[in-house]
Design an enzyme around this catalytic site. Structure first.
Site, PDB file in Angstrom:
ATOM      1  N   ASP A 149     -11.167 -33.902  23.914  1.00  0.00           N
ATOM      2  CA  ASP A 149     -11.761 -35.236  23.990  1.00  0.00           C
ATOM      3  C   ASP A 149     -10.632 -36.252  23.959  1.00  0.00           C
ATOM      4  O   ASP A 149      -9.474 -35.903  23.711  1.00  0.00           O
ATOM      5  CB  ASP A 149     -12.782 -35.467  22.861  1.00  0.00           C
ATOM      6  CG  ASP A 149     -12.164 -35.542  21.479  1.00  0.00           C
ATOM      7  OD1 ASP A 149     -11.083 -34.944  21.272  1.00  0.00           O
ATOM      8  OD2 ASP A 149     -12.769 -36.177  20.598  1.00  0.00           O
ATOM      9  N   TYR A 154      -7.913 -39.210  23.066  1.00  0.00           N
ATOM     10  CA  TYR A 154      -7.217 -39.639  21.855  1.00  0.00           C
ATOM     11  C   TYR A 154      -8.047 -40.726  21.171  1.00  0.00           C
ATOM     12  O   TYR A 154      -8.609 -41.604  21.836  1.00  0.00           O
ATOM     13  CB  TYR A 154      -5.831 -40.185  22.195  1.00  0.00           C
ATOM     14  CG  TYR A 154      -4.891 -39.180  22.809  1.00  0.00           C
ATOM     15  CD1 TYR A 154      -4.497 -38.036  22.113  1.00  0.00           C
ATOM     16  CD2 TYR A 154      -4.370 -39.367  24.091  1.00  0.00           C
ATOM     17  CE1 TYR A 154      -3.613 -37.115  22.667  1.00  0.00           C
ATOM     18  CE2 TYR A 154      -3.485 -38.453  24.661  1.00  0.00           C
ATOM     19  CZ  TYR A 154      -3.118 -37.337  23.942  1.00  0.00           C
ATOM     20  OH  TYR A 154      -2.236 -36.429  24.496  1.00  0.00           O
ATOM     21  N   PHE A 206      -4.778 -35.609  27.842  1.00  0.00           N
ATOM     22  CA  PHE A 206      -3.406 -35.499  27.340  1.00  0.00           C
ATOM     23  C   PHE A 206      -2.503 -36.678  27.710  1.00  0.00           C
ATOM     24  O   PHE A 206      -1.386 -36.780  27.206  1.00  0.00           O
ATOM     25  CB  PHE A 206      -2.742 -34.187  27.784  1.00  0.00           C
ATOM     26  CG  PHE A 206      -3.422 -32.960  27.258  1.00  0.00           C
ATOM     27  CD1 PHE A 206      -3.302 -32.598  25.925  1.00  0.00           C
ATOM     28  CD2 PHE A 206      -4.197 -32.156  28.096  1.00  0.00           C
ATOM     29  CE1 PHE A 206      -3.932 -31.472  25.428  1.00  0.00           C
ATOM     30  CE2 PHE A 206      -4.835 -31.021  27.619  1.00  0.00           C
ATOM     31  CZ  PHE A 206      -4.702 -30.677  26.273  1.00  0.00           C
ATOM     32  N   HIS A 243      -3.880 -23.854  22.369  1.00  0.00           N
ATOM     33  CA  HIS A 243      -3.793 -25.300  22.559  1.00  0.00           C
ATOM     34  C   HIS A 243      -2.376 -25.778  22.224  1.00  0.00           C
ATOM     35  O   HIS A 243      -1.722 -25.225  21.335  1.00  0.00           O
ATOM     36  CB  HIS A 243      -4.810 -25.988  21.648  1.00  0.00           C
ATOM     37  CG  HIS A 243      -5.053 -27.415  21.999  1.00  0.00           C
ATOM     38  ND1 HIS A 243      -4.244 -28.444  21.536  1.00  0.00           N
ATOM     39  CD2 HIS A 243      -6.009 -28.003  22.760  1.00  0.00           C
ATOM     40  CE1 HIS A 243      -4.695 -29.588  22.010  1.00  0.00           C
ATOM     41  NE2 HIS A 243      -5.762 -29.359  22.754  1.00  0.00           N
TER      42      HIS A 243
END
Length: 229
Positions: free
Chosen positions: A69, A71, A82, A190
């Site tokens: 999701d 930031y 990202f 991740h």
């Protein structure tokens, strides 16, 4: 069957429609009016909620990079997974992505804005498209997963073989929608500090993706290309 209303305003809409309820765009509109209403603090800016689809049309999608999701801090989220604006310090996950880029390709992407990736065909999609300020994954399970699932299915059904970068268990749950005989699925932990050392570092996703694209007769991604702004 009722026609699905326009959702993203891009070529994705026709491809998404078979996988979504006919009234899904109306549901999303109601949800956005609620979470961007008076007194609410939600990221990214409402105008950037569908930025991933706008920056990377389905017809040009070569790679799908799925995040969790946006930031949840101020001035960070752009609507691209990202990515943050260049004037904003790189969050830890993005720093680790850049570190793996150097290890993999021997080159550095100095800036934080991943828009050049999107413009080259990397769909920078978050599984959940909005987040309340300061509440990571605060909108999980409310409305966006249906759209994310539909996007993965639409990309899978598209004629051209693609690369799917699934980092972390959250993203890897989407592998069930992907034909592994047609597409390349690259799974890794991740890139967050909590898990990057468990196998993200050393996974070399960028060179593997480019080898697949070249073998398919297509142009590789310039992963180190800088943003123009």
């Amino acid at each position: 069957m009722p026609k699905q209303a326009a959702l993203t305003g891009t070529d994705w809409d026709c491809a998404l429609a078979p996988y979504l309820p006919a009234d899904y765009a109306e549901q999303v509109g109601d949800f956005l009016n609620q979470v961007y209403g008076p007194g609410q603090h939600t990221y990214p800016a409402r105008s950037n909620v569908f930025a991933a689809f706008e920056a990377t049309p389905l017809a040009k999608t070569e790679v799908v990079l799925l995040g969790q999701d946006p930031y949840h801090g101020p001035n960070q989220a752009q609507g691209l997974s990202f990515s943050v604006p260049n004037q904003v310090p790189a969050p830890p996950s993005l720093r680790n992505i850049r570190q793996e880029l150097v290890t993999d390709l021997g080159q550095e992407k100095a800036d934080h804005d991943l828009t050049p990736w999107a413009k080259q065909g990397v769909l920078l999609l978050n599984a959940v498209l909005t987040v309340p300020a300061g509440q990571a994954n605060g909108h999980q399970g409310l409305i966006w997963e249906a759209l994310t699932d539909a996007a993965i299915q639409a990309a899978n059904a598209d004629d051209r073989p693609k690369v799917f970068l699934l980092w972390g268990k959250f993203a890897q749950h989407k592998a069930k929608f992907i034909d592994q005989d047609k597409h390349l699925i690259l799974q890794a932990p991740h890139p967050s500090p909590l898990s990057a050392y468990r196998g993200f570092f050393g996974s070399r996703p960028f060179s593997q993706a480019n080898r697949f694209l070249l073998a398919s007769g297509r142009q590789p991604i310039d992963w180190t290309q800088a943003a123009s702004n």
